[in-house]
Design a protein around this motif. Structure first.
Motif, PDB file in Angstrom:
ATOM      1  N   SER A 106       0.843  -1.196   0.000  1.00  0.00           N
ATOM      2  CA  SER A 106       0.000   0.000   0.000  1.00  0.00           C
ATOM      3  C   SER A 106       0.882   1.251   0.000  1.00  0.00           C
ATOM      4  O   SER A 106       2.056   1.200   0.378  1.00  0.00           O
ATOM      5  CB  SER A 106      -0.908   0.010   1.221  1.00  0.00           C
ATOM      6  N   ASN A 107       0.292   2.358  -0.400  1.00  0.00           N
ATOM      7  CA  ASN A 107       1.044   3.616  -0.396  1.00  0.00           C
ATOM      8  C   ASN A 107       1.558   3.986   0.988  1.00  0.00           C
ATOM      9  O   ASN A 107       2.707   4.426   1.111  1.00  0.00           O
ATOM     10  CB  ASN A 107       0.208   4.741  -1.011  1.00  0.00           C
ATOM     11  N   PRO A 108       0.766   3.816   2.067  1.00  0.00           N
ATOM     12  CA  PRO A 108       1.314   4.115   3.400  1.00  0.00           C
ATOM     13  C   PRO A 108       2.501   3.205   3.775  1.00  0.00           C
ATOM     14  O   PRO A 108       3.462   3.662   4.393  1.00  0.00           O
ATOM     15  CB  PRO A 108       0.125   3.894   4.345  1.00  0.00           C
ATOM     16  N   GLU A 109       2.440   1.934   3.372  1.00  0.00           N
ATOM     17  CA  GLU A 109       3.571   1.037   3.650  1.00  0.00           C
ATOM     18  C   GLU A 109       4.812   1.494   2.883  1.00  0.00           C
ATOM     19  O   GLU A 109       5.918   1.510   3.424  1.00  0.00           O
ATOM     20  CB  GLU A 109       3.234  -0.399   3.253  1.00  0.00           C
ATOM     21  N   ILE A 110       4.617   1.867   1.626  1.00  0.00           N
ATOM     22  CA  ILE A 110       5.743   2.335   0.808  1.00  0.00           C
ATOM     23  C   ILE A 110       6.303   3.630   1.388  1.00  0.00           C
ATOM     24  O   ILE A 110       7.523   3.815   1.450  1.00  0.00           O
ATOM     25  CB  ILE A 110       5.306   2.529  -0.656  1.00  0.00           C
ATOM     26  N   ALA A 118       6.390   4.498   4.449  1.00  0.00           N
ATOM     27  CA  ALA A 118       7.203   4.148   5.616  1.00  0.00           C
ATOM     28  C   ALA A 118       8.546   3.576   5.194  1.00  0.00           C
ATOM     29  O   ALA A 118       9.575   3.876   5.805  1.00  0.00           O
ATOM     30  CB  ALA A 118       6.456   3.148   6.500  1.00  0.00           C
ATOM     31  N   ILE A 119       8.561   2.769   4.137  1.00  0.00           N
ATOM     32  CA  ILE A 119       9.815   2.177   3.662  1.00  0.00           C
ATOM     33  C   ILE A 119      10.745   3.245   3.096  1.00  0.00           C
ATOM     34  O   ILE A 119      11.939   3.272   3.391  1.00  0.00           O
ATOM     35  CB  ILE A 119       9.526   1.094   2.600  1.00  0.00           C
ATOM     36  N   LEU A 120      10.180   4.128   2.272  1.00  0.00           N
ATOM     37  CA  LEU A 120      10.992   5.161   1.614  1.00  0.00           C
ATOM     38  C   LEU A 120      11.215   6.385   2.495  1.00  0.00           C
ATOM     39  O   LEU A 120      11.988   7.268   2.132  1.00  0.00           O
ATOM     40  CB  LEU A 120      10.328   5.594   0.299  1.00  0.00           C
ATOM     41  N   MET A 121      10.490   6.418   3.634  1.00  0.00           N
ATOM     42  CA  MET A 121      10.579   7.534   4.572  1.00  0.00           C
ATOM     43  C   MET A 121      10.196   8.855   3.902  1.00  0.00           C
ATOM     44  O   MET A 121      10.910   9.851   3.979  1.00  0.00           O
ATOM     45  CB  MET A 121      11.963   7.599   5.214  1.00  0.00           C
ATOM     46  N   VAL A 122       9.049   8.822   3.197  1.00  0.00           N
ATOM     47  CA  VAL A 122       8.470  10.007   2.572  1.00  0.00           C
ATOM     48  C   VAL A 122       6.977   9.997   2.866  1.00  0.00           C
ATOM     49  O   VAL A 122       6.445   9.035   3.399  1.00  0.00           O
ATOM     50  CB  VAL A 122       8.707  10.023   1.035  1.00  0.00           C
ATOM     51  N   GLY A 123       6.288  11.049   2.473  1.00  0.00           N
ATOM     52  CA  GLY A 123       4.841  11.116   2.651  1.00  0.00           C
ATOM     53  C   GLY A 123       4.114  10.290   1.606  1.00  0.00           C
ATOM     54  O   GLY A 123       4.669   9.949   0.559  1.00  0.00           O
ATOM     55  N   VAL A 124       2.859  10.000   1.885  1.00  0.00           N
ATOM     56  CA  VAL A 124       2.033   9.227   0.952  1.00  0.00           C
ATOM     57  C   VAL A 124       1.904   9.968  -0.380  1.00  0.00           C
ATOM     58  O   VAL A 124       1.930   9.352  -1.443  1.00  0.00           O
ATOM     59  CB  VAL A 124       0.645   8.933   1.573  1.00  0.00           C
ATOM     60  N   GLU A 125       1.780  11.291  -0.324  1.00  0.00           N
ATOM     61  CA  GLU A 125       1.667  12.070  -1.556  1.00  0.00           C
ATOM     62  C   GLU A 125       2.919  11.918  -2.413  1.00  0.00           C
ATOM     63  O   GLU A 125       2.835  11.842  -3.642  1.00  0.00           O
ATOM     64  CB  GLU A 125       1.431  13.560  -1.256  1.00  0.00           C
ATOM     65  N   ALA A 126       4.081  11.858  -1.789  1.00  0.00           N
ATOM     66  CA  ALA A 126       5.328  11.668  -2.527  1.00  0.00           C
ATOM     67  C   ALA A 126       5.347  10.295  -3.190  1.00  0.00           C
ATOM     68  O   ALA A 126       5.800  10.151  -4.331  1.00  0.00           O
ATOM     69  CB  ALA A 126       6.533  11.833  -1.607  1.00  0.00           C
ATOM     70  N   VAL A 127       4.832   9.289  -2.494  1.00  0.00           N
ATOM     71  CA  VAL A 127       4.744   7.946  -3.074  1.00  0.00           C
ATOM     72  C   VAL A 127       3.846   7.974  -4.302  1.00  0.00           C
ATOM     73  O   VAL A 127       4.189   7.421  -5.353  1.00  0.00           O
ATOM     74  CB  VAL A 127       4.221   6.917  -2.051  1.00  0.00           C
ATOM     75  N   GLU A 128       2.692   8.624  -4.168  1.00  0.00           N
ATOM     76  CA  GLU A 128       1.768   8.713  -5.300  1.00  0.00           C
ATOM     77  C   GLU A 128       2.427   9.398  -6.489  1.00  0.00           C
ATOM     78  O   GLU A 128       2.286   8.958  -7.636  1.00  0.00           O
ATOM     79  CB  GLU A 128       0.493   9.448  -4.880  1.00  0.00           C
ATOM     80  N   SER A 129       3.161  10.453  -6.230  1.00  0.00           N
ATOM     81  CA  SER A 129       3.851  11.184  -7.287  1.00  0.00           C
ATOM     82  C   SER A 129       4.954  10.337  -7.922  1.00  0.00           C
ATOM     83  O   SER A 129       5.068  10.256  -9.150  1.00  0.00           O
ATOM     84  CB  SER A 129       4.444  12.477  -6.717  1.00  0.00           C
TER      85      SER A 129
END
Length: 189
Positions: A145-149, A151-162
């Motif tokens: 999930s985006n929240p799990e990612i 946490a792994i990448l140590m960024v916000g969910v919006e950054a993961v989506e981007s």
């Protein structure tokens, strides 16, 4: 997939000496970590080393695990990501490994097409910036999930989506001219 609590329970049971819990958590995490590391590194042997090192680190810290601090799988992916990044920094430019030649048995054409598609995807993934590649692999190949990612990448969910969106656009651009070669017709996406 197990819930955060189920994973934490397995880890706690291992810390108390339950080897069945260790096996269950290994069966859950190791194949996913191996796939992730193989795609990140492009080398199965190195990926196996990363997976083993990640699992050893998980077992070593099990007695000190505090439930609620993170999901054990998220923690393990973060460790694997860091180990992959370290290896990539030390590495010279990567030369892709030549695949084993398929036999002529029934279905060889299908296996060859599947291999060609996987190699095309891996080559395209290798051209993405590191963060985009990590986000795309974790989201669309490993199914996190985006929240799990985040946490792994140590960024916000919006950054993961981007990162994921930019990575997918770049992959589409890289692979769009190869549809016919890879056996996709115009309707396939």
């Amino acid at each position: 997939m197990l819930s955060e609590q189920d994973e934490a329970d397995l880890l706690a049971r291992f810390a108390q000496g339950d080897l069945h819990a260790a096996q269950a958590l290994t069966d859950l995490l190791a194949p996913r970590l191996l796939r992730f590391a193989t795609r990140m590194l492009g080398d199965r042997s190195e990926a196996e080393d990363v997976t083993q090192d990640t699992m050893l680190r998980l077992w070593r810290m099990a007695p000190d695990w505090e439930a609620g601090q993170a999901k054990p799988s998220t923690w393990a992916f973060r460790v694997a990501r860091n180990l992959c990044t370290d290896r990539l920094r030390r590495r010279k430019p990567m030369v892709p490994e030549m695949p084993d030649l398929p036999d002529d048995a029934a279905g060889a054409d299908a296996r060859m097409m599947q291999t060609a598609r996987a190699q095309a995807l891996d080559a395209a993934l290798a051209q993405l910036p590191d963060r985009q590649r990590e986000a795309v692999i974790l989201r669309h190949i490993e199914g996190l999930s985006n929240p799990e990612i985040a946490a792994i990448l140590m960024v916000g969910v919006e950054a993961v989506e981007s990162l994921t969106a930019r990575g997918k656009r770049k992959l589409t651009a890289l692979l769009s001219g190869r549809k016919e070669e890879l056996g996709y017709d115009a309707e396939d996406t």
